[in-house]
Scaffold this motif. Structure first.
Motif, short mmCIF file in Angstrom:
data_model
loop_
_atom_site.label_atom_id
_atom_site.label_comp_id
_atom_site.label_asym_id
_atom_site.label_seq_id
_atom_site.Cartn_x
_atom_site.Cartn_y
_atom_site.Cartn_z
N VAL A 1 0.81 -1.21 0.00
CA VAL A 1 0.00 0.00 0.00
C VAL A 1 0.85 1.27 0.00
CG1 VAL A 1 -1.69 1.31 1.37
CG2 VAL A 1 -1.96 -1.15 1.08
N THR A 2 1.99 1.24 0.66
CA THR A 2 2.81 2.45 0.81
C THR A 2 4.12 2.38 0.04
OG1 THR A 2 1.87 2.87 3.00
CG2 THR A 2 3.94 3.98 2.47
N LEU A 3 4.92 1.36 0.31
CA LEU A 3 6.28 1.33 -0.26
C LEU A 3 6.30 1.23 -1.78
CD1 LEU A 3 8.16 -0.90 2.33
CD2 LEU A 3 7.97 1.59 2.25
N ARG A 4 5.55 0.33 -2.34
CA ARG A 4 5.58 0.18 -3.80
C ARG A 4 5.16 1.47 -4.52
NH1 ARG A 4 6.70 -4.95 -5.28
NH2 ARG A 4 6.26 -6.61 -3.80
N PRO A 5 4.05 2.10 -4.13
CA PRO A 5 3.69 3.37 -4.79
C PRO A 5 4.73 4.48 -4.59
CG PRO A 5 1.77 2.45 -3.69
CD PRO A 5 2.95 1.64 -3.26
N VAL A 6 5.30 4.57 -3.40
CA VAL A 6 6.30 5.62 -3.14
C VAL A 6 7.55 5.36 -3.99
CG1 VAL A 6 7.89 6.57 -1.42
CG2 VAL A 6 5.48 6.27 -0.86
N LYS B 1 26.93 3.82 3.41
CA LYS B 1 25.97 4.36 4.38
C LYS B 1 25.41 5.71 3.95
CE LYS B 1 27.51 1.89 8.40
NZ LYS B 1 27.78 1.92 9.81
N ARG B 2 26.24 6.56 3.39
CA ARG B 2 25.75 7.88 2.97
C ARG B 2 24.69 7.73 1.88
NH1 ARG B 2 29.28 12.89 0.61
NH2 ARG B 2 27.57 14.35 0.53
N LEU B 3 24.96 6.86 0.91
CA LEU B 3 24.00 6.61 -0.15
C LEU B 3 22.72 6.01 0.43
CD1 LEU B 3 23.19 6.42 -3.15
CD2 LEU B 3 24.32 4.19 -3.20
N ARG B 4 22.86 5.07 1.33
CA ARG B 4 21.69 4.43 1.96
C ARG B 4 20.80 5.48 2.62
NH1 ARG B 4 21.35 -1.06 3.14
NH2 ARG B 4 20.34 -0.63 5.12
N PHE B 5 21.41 6.36 3.40
CA PHE B 5 20.64 7.39 4.10
C PHE B 5 19.95 8.34 3.12
CE2 PHE B 5 23.61 6.70 7.88
CZ PHE B 5 22.69 5.92 8.56
N GLN B 6 20.65 8.71 2.06
CA GLN B 6 20.03 9.61 1.08
C GLN B 6 18.85 8.94 0.40
OE1 GLN B 6 22.97 11.13 -1.64
NE2 GLN B 6 23.74 12.61 -0.16
N LEU B 7 19.03 7.70 -0.04
CA LEU B 7 17.95 6.99 -0.72
C LEU B 7 16.78 6.74 0.22
CD1 LEU B 7 20.07 4.40 -2.76
CD2 LEU B 7 18.85 6.40 -3.67
N LEU B 8 17.07 6.38 1.46
CA LEU B 8 16.01 6.16 2.43
C LEU B 8 15.24 7.45 2.70
CD1 LEU B 8 14.75 3.94 4.16
CD2 LEU B 8 16.35 4.57 5.98
N GLY B 9 15.93 8.57 2.74
CA GLY B 9 15.28 9.86 2.95
C GLY B 9 14.33 10.22 1.82
N VAL B 10 14.71 9.86 0.59
CA VAL B 10 13.85 10.12 -0.57
C VAL B 10 12.54 9.36 -0.41
CG1 VAL B 10 13.61 9.68 -3.06
CG2 VAL B 10 15.74 10.66 -2.17
N VAL B 11 12.59 8.17 0.15
CA VAL B 11 11.39 7.35 0.34
C VAL B 11 10.59 7.83 1.55
CG1 VAL B 11 10.55 5.01 0.83
CG2 VAL B 11 12.43 5.35 -0.79
N ILE B 12 11.24 7.95 2.69
CA ILE B 12 10.53 8.34 3.92
C ILE B 12 9.91 9.72 3.79
CG2 ILE B 12 10.85 8.91 6.37
CD1 ILE B 12 12.86 6.61 6.52
N GLY B 13 10.53 10.60 3.04
CA GLY B 13 9.99 11.94 2.85
C GLY B 13 8.64 11.97 2.17
N GLN B 14 8.24 10.87 1.54
CA GLN B 14 6.94 10.80 0.89
C GLN B 14 5.88 10.11 1.75
OE1 GLN B 14 5.73 12.13 -1.95
NE2 GLN B 14 7.64 13.26 -1.94
N PHE B 15 6.25 9.69 2.96
CA PHE B 15 5.28 9.06 3.86
C PHE B 15 4.35 10.11 4.45
CE2 PHE B 15 8.20 5.33 5.41
CZ PHE B 15 8.16 4.78 4.15
N THR B 16 3.13 9.69 4.73
CA THR B 16 2.24 10.52 5.54
C THR B 16 2.67 10.33 7.00
OG1 THR B 16 0.63 8.76 5.90
CG2 THR B 16 0.32 10.14 3.93
#
Length: 126
Positions: free
Chosen positions: A29-34, A77-92
Motif C-alpha cells: 500500500v505504501t512502499l511500492r507506490p512511493v 551508508k551515505r547513499l543508503r541514508f540519502q535513498l532512504l530519505g527520498v522514500v521516507i519523505g513521501q510518507f504521511t
C-alpha cells in the motif's frame, strides 16, 4: 505537503488481494507506490553518488552494474541514508508511525525493492 496531497499524487500499483501481514500490507500500500513515484529521483541520486565516488557505473558490463548496485546499497551508508530519505519523505505521518513499528523489516524491504528497481531501470537503458 499535506498528507492528502501526498496520497493523491502516488501512482497505483496493482497487487493481489491475499491475506498478508502488516509489513506486507505496508509494502504493497505504501512502499511500492512511493518507490514508483520517486523512481526517477532514486536513479538520479544513485548515479550522482556513483559519479561522486568516481565509479564508472555507466561503462560497466551489466553484471558488474548489478553487483555495483547491490554493493553500494548494502555498504555505502551515505547513499543508503540519502535513498532512504527520498522514500521516507513521501510518507504521511500515519505511514511514518507504521514504518516505525517494524522499522528494521521495512528498511530491509525498501532496499530490496529499490535495488531491484535500480537494476531494472538503469541496466536496461544502457
Amino acid at each position: 505537503m499535506p498528507d492528502e496531497q501526498k496520497l493523491s499524487i502516488r501512482p497505483e500499483v496493482p497487487t493481489k488481494d491475499i491475506e498478508s501481514t502488516a509489513a506486507e500490507r505496508f509494502q504493497n500500500v505504501t512502499l511500492r507506490p512511493v518507490l514508483k513515484l520517486q523512481n526517477t529521483l532514486l536513479q538520479a541520486v544513485f548515479l550522482h553518488m556513483m559519479d561522486k565516488r568516481k565509479v564508472p557505473f555507466l561503462k560497466q558490463a551489466p553484471k558488474a552494474q548489478a553487483a555495483q548496485i547491490d554493493h553500494s546499497i548494502s555498504k555505502d551508508k551515505r547513499l543508503r541514508f540519502q535513498l532512504l530519505g527520498v522514500v521516507i519523505g513521501q510518507f504521511t505521518t500515519g505511514e511514518y508511525a507504521t514504518f516505525l513499528q517494524f522499522e528494521q523489516e521495512a528498511v530491509r524491504r525498501i532496499f530490496t525493492m529499490m535495488a531491484q528497481r535500480l537494476k531494472d531501470e538503469l541496466i536496461k537503458t544502457i
